[in-house]
Motif scaffolding. Sequence first.
Motif, PDB file in Angstrom:
ATOM      1  N   ASP A   7       0.725  -1.005   0.077  1.00 47.78           N
ATOM      2  CA  ASP A   7      -0.101   0.041   0.025  1.00 47.78           C
ATOM      3  C   ASP A   7       0.821   1.293  -0.209  1.00 47.78           C
ATOM      4  O   ASP A   7       0.503   2.269  -0.830  1.00 47.78           O
ATOM      5  CB  ASP A   7      -1.206   0.030   1.301  1.00 47.78           C
ATOM      6  CG  ASP A   7      -2.142  -0.915   1.102  1.00 47.78           C
ATOM      7  OD1 ASP A   7      -2.518  -1.097  -0.153  1.00 47.78           O
ATOM      8  OD2 ASP A   7      -2.482  -1.495   1.991  1.00 47.78           O
ATOM      9  N   SER A  62       0.057   4.020  -2.964  1.00 50.44           N
ATOM     10  CA  SER A  62      -0.457   5.272  -2.738  1.00 50.44           C
ATOM     11  C   SER A  62       0.689   6.363  -2.582  1.00 50.44           C
ATOM     12  O   SER A  62       0.037   7.503  -2.762  1.00 50.44           O
ATOM     13  CB  SER A  62      -1.197   4.889  -1.347  1.00 50.44           C
ATOM     14  OG  SER A  62      -0.288   4.868  -0.035  1.00 50.44           O
ATOM     15  N   HIS A  83      -1.770   6.804  -7.881  1.00 51.95           N
ATOM     16  CA  HIS A  83      -2.017   7.080  -6.479  1.00 51.95           C
ATOM     17  C   HIS A  83      -2.970   6.223  -6.100  1.00 51.95           C
ATOM     18  O   HIS A  83      -3.981   6.481  -5.236  1.00 51.95           O
ATOM     19  CB  HIS A  83      -2.911   8.661  -6.871  1.00 51.95           C
ATOM     20  CG  HIS A  83      -1.900   9.604  -7.295  1.00 51.95           C
ATOM     21  ND1 HIS A  83      -2.153  10.620  -8.243  1.00 51.95           N
ATOM     22  CD2 HIS A  83      -0.639   9.996  -7.282  1.00 51.95           C
ATOM     23  CE1 HIS A  83      -1.434  11.210  -8.640  1.00 51.95           C
ATOM     24  NE2 HIS A  83      -0.293  10.953  -8.241  1.00 51.95           N
ATOM     25  N   GLY A  84      -2.508   5.141  -6.117  1.00 53.64           N
ATOM     26  CA  GLY A  84      -3.287   3.915  -5.271  1.00 53.64           C
ATOM     27  C   GLY A  84      -4.525   3.299  -6.020  1.00 53.64           C
ATOM     28  O   GLY A  84      -5.292   2.425  -5.517  1.00 53.64           O
ATOM     29  N   ARG A  85      -5.085   4.163  -7.100  1.00 55.67           N
ATOM     30  CA  ARG A  85      -6.385   3.644  -7.804  1.00 55.67           C
ATOM     31  C   ARG A  85      -5.842   2.757  -9.145  1.00 55.67           C
ATOM     32  O   ARG A  85      -4.959   2.963  -9.653  1.00 55.67           O
ATOM     33  CB  ARG A  85      -7.131   4.801  -8.202  1.00 55.67           C
ATOM     34  CG  ARG A  85      -8.454   4.372  -8.511  1.00 55.67           C
ATOM     35  CD  ARG A  85      -9.220   5.776  -8.917  1.00 55.67           C
ATOM     36  NE  ARG A  85      -8.318   6.648  -9.921  1.00 55.67           N
ATOM     37  CZ  ARG A  85      -8.706   6.437 -11.153  1.00 55.67           C
ATOM     38  NH1 ARG A  85      -9.304   5.681 -11.920  1.00 55.67           N
ATOM     39  NH2 ARG A  85      -8.241   7.286 -12.088  1.00 55.67           N
TER      40      ARG A  85
END
Length: 147
Positions: free
Chosen positions: A50, A54, A120-122
């Motif tokens: 993570d 992110s 960006h984590g998506r």
Amino acid sequence: MSESLHLVCPHCAAVNRIPAAKLGDAPNCGQCKQPLFTGEPLELSAANFDRHLSRNDLPVVVDFWAPWCGPCRTMAPNFHQAAIDLEPYARLVKVDTEAEQQLAARFNIRSIPTLAIFLHGREIARQSGALDLGTLKRWLQPHLYRP
């Protein structure tokens, strides 16, 4: 004022802020002083996954694979070469779905190899199946960071 990017160090996981104009200058980590780009895919686990997804401002390309998977082993050299060719405009990482089954379940990985691109984590793109180097680079091209 020039744009700055956040990059997670592959060695110590410190988040570094790098001016975008200096991205191609082989930047080092401000904390551990090691290179922020290694020219090879980074192995991630549930413990650091993570943070890398992110906190990096670069696209992160994840290869979900397993050691027993023939197509995964066939694609591995292509993925490694893509890491060499595409840094510093993307971070390429690998997740062993055998060792990190909770990550595979979390991202609904049903077949391997599966590639997923995160920004960006998506998750912004996904591709299943082994790819040759040319096809892999063409698939990644529209998602690479553009200074």
